[in-house]
Design an enzyme around this catalytic site. Structure first.
Site, PDB file in Angstrom:
ATOM      1  N   ASP A   7      33.278  72.260  12.025  1.00  0.00           N
ATOM      2  CA  ASP A   7      32.750  71.803  13.301  1.00  0.00           C
ATOM      3  C   ASP A   7      32.092  73.016  13.964  1.00  0.00           C
ATOM      4  OD1 ASP A   7      32.427  70.062  15.610  1.00  0.00           O
ATOM      5  OD2 ASP A   7      34.045  71.210  16.528  1.00  0.00           O
ATOM      6  N   ASP A   9      31.022  73.353  17.920  1.00  0.00           N
ATOM      7  CA  ASP A   9      31.351  73.669  19.306  1.00  0.00           C
ATOM      8  C   ASP A   9      32.859  73.836  19.506  1.00  0.00           C
ATOM      9  OD1 ASP A   9      28.628  73.475  20.021  1.00  0.00           O
ATOM     10  OD2 ASP A   9      28.804  71.297  20.123  1.00  0.00           O
ATOM     11  N   ASP A 183      38.271  71.812  16.331  1.00  0.00           N
ATOM     12  CA  ASP A 183      39.070  72.076  17.533  1.00  0.00           C
ATOM     13  C   ASP A 183      39.548  70.807  18.225  1.00  0.00           C
ATOM     14  OD1 ASP A 183      37.204  71.633  20.340  1.00  0.00           O
ATOM     15  OD2 ASP A 183      36.201  71.596  18.410  1.00  0.00           O
TER      16      ASP A 183
END
Length: 223
Positions: A7, A9, A183
């Protein structure tokens, strides 16, 4: 060969590139500051809460891009990279990506953020494979404001990953190990599909899920 998916961001970057792009447009006076900043903040709060409608957000983001000629957008993005993104790239994140590249793993970034915003960021990490929301474009490269296909978020990340691998004649099961670093609880579908899910700088909801399922937790940065 193993597979390593990242991922972007709050995983490889200590910020949200889509949100920061919007804030950048406000700072340079490209959009109405009050109206845009309020809408951008609302969408970001929905994302953090896990209630974001990805199609609604992407239509907003891509509709904003469609207001400007592509050359102007590209010039602004160069400035955005220099002022916002490059200073935010941490050595720990670069090193993590490089470890997988040095091991000859198949490496890709998969993000819900659109490809216009994220393609230069992937290049800055030295990652050639990017799976991101696809803006519809005219024959001469202008952004129309519409989304091609389904969003690359939630279960959509699994679908897009499977399609990307199928185009290469592969499946997730064809790798000895498949890693995904993320995250957010929004990525639990893809985290659950790989052999090695790694909660990276996890938010509270993903951290709790990771702990409950015995997934490793990695902290690349604290902000």
């Amino acid at each position: 060969m193993n597979l390593a998916l990242f991922d972007l961001d709050h995983t490889l970057l200590p910020l949200d590139s889509d949100y920061e792009w919007g804030q950048f447009l406000v700072r340079i006076g490209a959009v109405d500051a009050d109206a845009f900043a309020r809408r951008n903040a609302d969408f970001y709060a929905q994302y953090e809460a896990g209630t974001l409608d990805p199609v609604e957000y992407l239509e907003f983001a891509l509709g904003t891009l469609a207001q400007f000629p592509r050359k102007q957008l590209d010039d602004w993005h160069l400035q955005f990279m220099d002022e916002v993104i490059k200073p935010a790239i941490r050595p720990a994140a670069r090193d993590l990506v490089k470890r997988h590249q040095d091991a000859d793993d198949l490496v890709a970034i998969i993000t819900a953020t659109n490809k216009f915003v994220t393609a230069p960021i992937a290049r800055a990490f030295g990652v050639a494979n990017l799976i991101a929301a696809e803006p519809e474009m005219t024959a001469d490269g202008e952004i129309t404001g519409k989304l091609r296909g389904i969003p690359t978020s939630g279960p959509g990340k699994v679908i897009h990953t499977q399609q990307w691998l199928a185009d290469k004649g592969r499946t997730l099961d064809s790798f000895g190990r498949s890693y995904f670093y993320s995250d957010s609880q929004n990525d639990i579908p893809l985290l659950s599909a790989v052999t090695n899910p790694i909660a990276t700088n996890p938010n509270a909801r993903l951290k709790a899920h990771a702990q409950a399922h015995g997934w490793p937790i990695l902290t690349l940065f604290d902000d």
